[in-house]
Write a protein that holds these residues in place. Structure first.
Motif, PDB file in Angstrom:
ATOM      1  N   ILE A 160       0.845  -1.207   0.000  1.00  0.00           N
ATOM      2  CA  ILE A 160       0.000   0.000   0.000  1.00  0.00           C
ATOM      3  C   ILE A 160       0.876   1.252   0.000  1.00  0.00           C
ATOM      4  O   ILE A 160       0.587   2.226  -0.701  1.00  0.00           O
TER       5      ILE A 160
ATOM      6  N   VAL B 184       2.036   2.007  -3.485  1.00  0.00           N
ATOM      7  CA  VAL B 184       0.956   2.598  -4.282  1.00  0.00           C
ATOM      8  C   VAL B 184       0.730   4.054  -3.884  1.00  0.00           C
ATOM      9  O   VAL B 184       0.586   4.942  -4.748  1.00  0.00           O
TER      10      VAL B 184
ATOM     11  N   LEU C 221       0.954   7.399  -6.190  1.00  0.00           N
ATOM     12  CA  LEU C 221      -0.186   8.319  -6.283  1.00  0.00           C
ATOM     13  C   LEU C 221       0.204   9.734  -5.852  1.00  0.00           C
ATOM     14  O   LEU C 221      -0.267  10.718  -6.442  1.00  0.00           O
TER      15      LEU C 221
END
Length: 179
Positions: free
Chosen positions: A55, A58, A62
């Motif tokens: 996570i 990611v 982002l």
């Protein structure tokens, strides 16, 4: 805000950059069960903290996309979230190793060398990344965005590598866990 903010936090950056790896190394070597404490092994944690690493990777991507699209507040929030995820990972990682026996990698041949290369680079960069993340964050806090951007170009790929290789290390060693 300016260099005074950076100077204010420089001592903390140094202290945390030294203290975190030392405390983790110290706690990593302490197994509460071997010291006689009646604690259950937290063997459920590795897939959770590996997921947190994924996570984090990611979220970092982002955050870069957000700033490239001019969404500064979203970038800021995502970066704060990435830092929180990393702190959460670290707490779980230490808790697991304080209550469980270390797992030995059982692979043989070339895969063993690949695993240890990834593991060693992951560990080394996980220590090196601490001051980079802190300096990058403080430069943004000080609104020194020119300097922030310059160091972020170094911090981002290192932090992303640490997050991704954390997942890879878990996937490679997970068949050898004794649950």
């Amino acid at each position: 805000m300016n260099t005074s903010v950076e100077q204010k936090y420089n001592k903390w950056i140094i202290v945390l950059s030294v203290a975190i790896p030392l405390v983790v190394a110290l706690l990593f070597g302490i197994n509460l069960r071997k010291l006689g404490y009646d604690v259950q092994p937290l063997s459920f944690l590795p897939p959770i903290y590996a997921t947190i690493n994924g996570i984090t990777a990611v979220v970092l991507v982002l955050a870069v996309l957000a700033i490239k699209n001019g969404k500064r507040k979203l970038h800021e929030n995502l970066m704060k979230f990435a830092i929180c995820l990393s702190v959460l990972f670290l707490g779980m990682y230490v808790a697991y190793h304080m209550t469980s026996d270390s797992t030995k990698f059982g692979g043989e041949g070339a895969i063993k060398y690949i695993y240890y290369f990834i593991l060693i680079t992951h560990i080394c960069l996980s220590v090196i990344i601490i001051p980079f993340v802190l300096v990058t964050y403080v430069r943004a806090l000080a609104q020194r965005f020119d300097k922030h951007k310059k160091i972020a170009k170094i911090t981002f790929p290192m932090w992303l590598y640490v997050a991704v290789t954390g997942v890879i290390v878990y996937l490679m060693i997970s068949p050898y866990y004794n649950f």
